[in-house]
Design a protein around this motif. Structure first.
Motif, mmCIF file in Angstrom:
data_model
loop_
_atom_site.group_PDB
_atom_site.id
_atom_site.type_symbol
_atom_site.label_atom_id
_atom_site.label_comp_id
_atom_site.label_asym_id
_atom_site.label_seq_id
_atom_site.Cartn_x
_atom_site.Cartn_y
_atom_site.Cartn_z
ATOM 1 N N SER A 18 29.843 -56.302 30.405
ATOM 2 C CA SER A 18 28.890 -55.634 29.524
ATOM 3 C C SER A 18 29.367 -55.747 28.081
ATOM 4 C CB SER A 18 28.737 -54.166 29.906
ATOM 5 O OG SER A 18 29.986 -53.497 29.759
ATOM 6 N N THR A 20 27.977 -54.598 23.727
ATOM 7 C CA THR A 20 26.985 -54.080 22.791
ATOM 8 C C THR A 20 27.012 -54.895 21.520
ATOM 9 O OG1 THR A 20 27.191 -51.842 23.686
ATOM 10 C CG2 THR A 20 26.225 -52.073 21.498
ATOM 11 N N ARG A 77 22.378 -53.519 24.027
ATOM 12 C CA ARG A 77 23.403 -53.508 25.064
ATOM 13 C C ARG A 77 22.992 -54.365 26.256
ATOM 14 N NH1 ARG A 77 28.109 -51.447 26.334
ATOM 15 N NH2 ARG A 77 28.584 -50.899 28.518
ATOM 16 N N GLU A 79 24.113 -54.622 29.955
ATOM 17 C CA GLU A 79 24.878 -53.848 30.932
ATOM 18 C C GLU A 79 25.638 -54.750 31.907
ATOM 19 O OE1 GLU A 79 25.604 -50.819 30.992
ATOM 20 O OE2 GLU A 79 24.143 -49.862 29.663
#
Lengths: 113, 111
Positions: A18, A20, A77, A79
């Motif tokens: 993941s 961001t 983001r 995930e």
């Protein structure tokens, strides 16, 4: 006056990881956008935020989430990254909606292996 | 959903030749914007057209909005190597808050 700042510039992820992507603008713009750009596909809208406190899906939202943290910042983001998310990601802002020009950041080049 | 198509996808010209890219929307647009993206760069706003039949010029670049507000064109007179890049049109996509980009026309200019 920096305009629209995106970080990081480059990122390599493994499938399932993941991350961001960060975006900030210093032009006091109300609307912010996340686009992805793939060869031959042009720019496709992932998510947008018409104004602080609101977010909406664009054309290709699956696999992404966003947060409009405040008027300046709009993050994207991933995930659980997938190879299909390998792309160049652009953040943009405008004074208000589509009646005003979009100002783009320099982009984040993401590779998912 | 709304679709915005551009033709051609790619054009290669000799410096000094003219170039035109065409943009067609499946729906009527309240306005249309044009952007240029240099290789390795980000899209940069060029111009916005709002009125039916509007024509605007920026030096060697001429932009036109169709009478029905569903199509637009960008014409470059006497191309230069500095014109290299991809040109995108974009229009409001269903709501006033989101912009749908065309597929882009990549222009290559050689001496």
């Amino acid at each position: 006056n920096a305009g629209v700042t995106q970080t990081p510039k480059f990122q390599v992820l493994k499938t399932g990881q993941s991350m961001t992507l960060q975006c900030a603008q210093d032009m006091n713009h109300n609307s912010m956008y996340w686009y992805r750009q793939d060869p031959g596909m042009g720019l496709r809208l992932i998510y947008y935020s018409a104004s602080e406190g609101t977010t909406d899906k664009g054309e290709v939202p699956n696999g992404y989430n966003v947060s409009r943290l405040n008027k300046r910042e709009f993050s994207l983001r991933l995930e659980s990254a997938a190879p299909s998310q390998t792309s160049v990601y652009f953040c943009a802002s405008s004074e208000l909606g589509t009646s005003a020009p979009l100002h783009f950041g320099n982009g984040t080049r993401l590779t998912v292996t | 959903g709304q679709q915005v198509m551009q033709i051609p996808q790619y054009q290669h010209v000799q410096e000094g030749e003219d170039f035109t890219t065409y943009c067609n929307s499946s729906t009527t647009l309240s306005n249309i914007q044009w952007y240029k993206q240099r290789p390795g760069g980000h899209p940069v706003f060029l111009i916005q057209l709002v009125k039916s039949g509007e024509v605007k010029k920026q030096k060697r670049l001429t932009f036109q909005f169709g009478e029905a507000k569903k199509n637009s064109s960008l014409h470059i007179t006497a191309t230069q190597t500095t014109d290299v890049g991809t040109y995108f049109c974009a229009g409001p996509g269903g709501t006033a808050s989101k912009l749908t980009f065309g597929t882009g026309t990549r222009l290559q200019v050689t001496l």
